[in-house]
Write a protein that holds these residues in place. Structure first.
Motif, short mmCIF file in Angstrom:
data_model
loop_
_atom_site.label_atom_id
_atom_site.label_comp_id
_atom_site.label_asym_id
_atom_site.label_seq_id
_atom_site.Cartn_x
_atom_site.Cartn_y
_atom_site.Cartn_z
N VAL A 63 40.24 72.90 35.43
CA VAL A 63 41.30 73.73 36.01
C VAL A 63 41.23 73.68 37.53
CG1 VAL A 63 42.20 76.07 36.19
CG2 VAL A 63 41.36 75.23 33.98
N HIS A 64 40.03 73.77 38.07
CA HIS A 64 39.86 73.70 39.52
C HIS A 64 40.28 72.33 40.05
CE1 HIS A 64 38.15 74.26 43.50
NE2 HIS A 64 37.44 73.16 43.34
N LEU A 65 39.90 71.27 39.33
CA LEU A 65 40.28 69.91 39.73
C LEU A 65 41.80 69.77 39.76
CD1 LEU A 65 38.75 67.17 40.29
CD2 LEU A 65 39.33 66.56 37.95
N LEU A 66 42.45 70.29 38.73
CA LEU A 66 43.91 70.22 38.67
C LEU A 66 44.54 71.02 39.80
CD1 LEU A 66 46.45 69.30 37.14
CD2 LEU A 66 46.23 71.35 35.72
N ALA A 67 44.00 72.21 40.08
CA ALA A 67 44.54 73.06 41.15
C ALA A 67 44.40 72.37 42.51
CB ALA A 67 43.82 74.40 41.15
N VAL A 68 43.25 71.75 42.76
CA VAL A 68 43.05 71.04 44.03
C VAL A 68 44.03 69.88 44.17
CG1 VAL A 68 41.44 69.57 45.31
CG2 VAL A 68 40.64 71.70 44.28
N SER A 69 44.22 69.14 43.07
CA SER A 69 45.11 67.98 43.13
C SER A 69 46.57 68.36 43.37
CB SER A 69 45.00 67.17 41.83
OG SER A 69 45.52 67.89 40.73
N LEU A 121 38.94 51.36 35.28
CA LEU A 121 39.23 52.59 36.03
C LEU A 121 37.97 53.30 36.48
CD1 LEU A 121 41.49 54.40 37.06
CD2 LEU A 121 41.39 55.65 34.90
N ALA A 122 36.94 53.37 35.63
CA ALA A 122 35.72 54.09 36.00
C ALA A 122 35.04 53.44 37.20
CB ALA A 122 34.76 54.15 34.81
N THR A 123 35.00 52.10 37.22
CA THR A 123 34.39 51.40 38.35
C THR A 123 35.23 51.57 39.61
OG1 THR A 123 33.53 49.75 36.81
CG2 THR A 123 33.50 49.18 39.13
N TYR A 124 36.55 51.51 39.44
CA TYR A 124 37.44 51.73 40.58
C TYR A 124 37.27 53.14 41.14
CZ TYR A 124 41.78 52.83 43.03
OH TYR A 124 42.69 53.25 43.95
N MET A 125 37.16 54.14 40.24
CA MET A 125 36.99 55.52 40.68
C MET A 125 35.66 55.69 41.41
SD MET A 125 39.72 57.10 39.83
CE MET A 125 39.17 58.75 40.14
N GLN A 126 34.62 55.02 40.93
CA GLN A 126 33.32 55.12 41.59
C GLN A 126 33.38 54.55 43.00
OE1 GLN A 126 30.93 52.61 42.42
NE2 GLN A 126 29.26 54.04 42.89
N SER A 127 34.04 53.41 43.16
CA SER A 127 34.18 52.83 44.49
C SER A 127 35.10 53.69 45.36
CB SER A 127 34.74 51.41 44.40
OG SER A 127 36.06 51.41 43.88
N PHE A 144 41.56 63.38 37.73
CA PHE A 144 42.24 64.04 36.61
C PHE A 144 43.05 63.02 35.81
CE2 PHE A 144 45.58 66.53 34.57
CZ PHE A 144 44.84 67.56 34.02
N LEU A 145 43.73 62.12 36.48
CA LEU A 145 44.48 61.07 35.78
C LEU A 145 43.55 60.17 34.98
CD1 LEU A 145 47.12 60.04 38.48
CD2 LEU A 145 47.56 61.23 36.32
N GLY A 146 42.34 59.93 35.52
CA GLY A 146 41.38 59.09 34.81
C GLY A 146 40.84 59.74 33.56
N ALA A 147 40.71 61.07 33.57
CA ALA A 147 40.18 61.78 32.40
C ALA A 147 41.26 62.09 31.38
CB ALA A 147 39.50 63.07 32.84
N LEU A 148 42.52 62.05 31.80
CA LEU A 148 43.62 62.47 30.93
C LEU A 148 43.75 61.66 29.63
CD1 LEU A 148 45.91 64.53 30.77
CD2 LEU A 148 47.40 62.88 31.93
N PRO A 149 43.65 60.33 29.65
CA PRO A 149 43.80 59.59 28.39
C PRO A 149 42.80 60.00 27.31
CG PRO A 149 44.01 58.09 30.24
CD PRO A 149 43.57 59.40 30.80
N VAL A 150 41.54 60.20 27.68
CA VAL A 150 40.54 60.60 26.68
C VAL A 150 40.84 62.01 26.18
CG1 VAL A 150 38.10 61.10 26.31
CG2 VAL A 150 38.77 59.09 27.62
N MET A 151 41.29 62.90 27.07
CA MET A 151 41.64 64.25 26.64
C MET A 151 42.82 64.25 25.68
SD MET A 151 40.99 66.72 29.95
CE MET A 151 42.12 65.90 31.06
#
Length: 297
Positions: A33-39, A229-235, A269-276
């Motif tokens: 929720v905090h992540l979404l609010a910040v974004s 995506l995970a590697t891109y997000m890490q970089s 948040f976009l990266g976590a959305l597909p799994v959710m």
């Protein structure tokens, strides 16, 4: 019919239990929720630390920047392809391995030896450098297969699937054999339809594993265009400011409306959305698969 009156100790237990469960649930949900609010918040409000669980100065600039930027969408596509191929290969190999290993010793010669071999790989691994050398000399480096084939058979998940098969009634297999079914027909037409709860469970493990794996991309991929995506997000988390400075003229106006925190939050948040989105469809099988998969050893 009178309701049974709860004792004082039972009431205290229920209160403590529900309080603990609510606290655990909140600890899982509130960070998202905090992540979404910040974004969804404006740059000044985030920089001032005013955002908690509700957006301030609502804006979609961070999401517009993430979705317009080609690197993010390309990495998302790479992750979707990698997750689909990896999960399919995992499931096929797990079924083809778990089914014969579920037989008794008198039905599969050397069954204990094969099982010991697989359990050994759970306890001991070759290490990062030998694995890298094998992948490199096999010609898989800088390809999507370098992130899929080294872990093509997740042994832990295979053991769950094997125990699930061993928990099924033997009469089903015997009836199919009496009707003249071959082992392949028995597996395809009888066993696999019964394996849906277990396959959904281990399949979810594989999906999350492939989706969240960033380390293999760092090791085996040199071309950033092939990053999942995970590697891109890490970089991105390490160099978001420099990436924003390098943005083309089409993105500079958007980049000026966001800062590092809002940009990172939107893409996380976009990266976590597909799994959710996938999890609710598999959740009904999840507990059943784990429970039934632990009936026998």
């Amino acid at each position: 019919m009178k309701k049974k009156k709860l004792s004082a100790s039972r009431k205290i237990f229920l209160i403590c239990n529900y309080t603990l469960l609510v606290a655990v649930c909140l600890s899982c949900v509130l960070p998202f929720v905090h992540l979404l609010a910040v974004s969804l918040s404006g740059r000044p409000a985030v920089a001032a630390g005013k955002v908690t669980f509700w957006p301030i100065e609502f804006t979609l600039s961070s999401y517009e920047y993430a979705l317009k930027k080609g690197d993010f969408m390309r990495a998302l596509g790479n992750s979707l392809v990698r997750t689909f191929l990896g999960t399919m290969i995992n499931l096929v190999l797990m079924v083809l391995t778990a089914y014969p290993l579920s037989k008794e010793k008198n039905r599969l010669m050397g069954r204990n030896i094969y099982m010991a071999y697989f359990v050994f790989t759970m306890l001991f691994g070759g290490g990062m450098i030998p694995t890298y050398l094998v992948v490199s000399r096999a010609g898989l480096k800088d390809t999507i297969w370098s992130m899929i084939l080294p872990g093509a058979l997740p042994v832990y998940n295979m053991v769950i699937l094997m125990n699930f098969i061993r928990g099924l009634p033997d009469e089903l297999q015997e009836a199919a054999r009496i009707d003249g079914a071959s082992e392949f027909q028995l597996l395809y037409k009888v066993m696999i339809p019964l394996l849906k709860p277990a396959l959904a469970t281990v399949g979810l493990f594989c999906i999350v594993g492939h989706w969240n794996d960033w380390f293999s991309g760092v090791i085996y991929l040199n071309d950033r265009a092939k990053y999942p995506l995970a590697t891109y997000m890490q970089s991105l988390l390490r160099s978001f400011e420099s990436l924003m400075r390098q943005a083309g003229s089409d993105y500079r106006q958007l980049a000026s409306q966001i800062n590092v925190r809002t940009g990172r939050a939107a893409q996380l948040f976009l990266g976590a959305l597909p799994v959710m989105l996938v999890y609710p469809f598999l959740q009904k099988y999840f507990i059943t698969g784990l429970t039934l998969g632990s009936v026998k050893g």
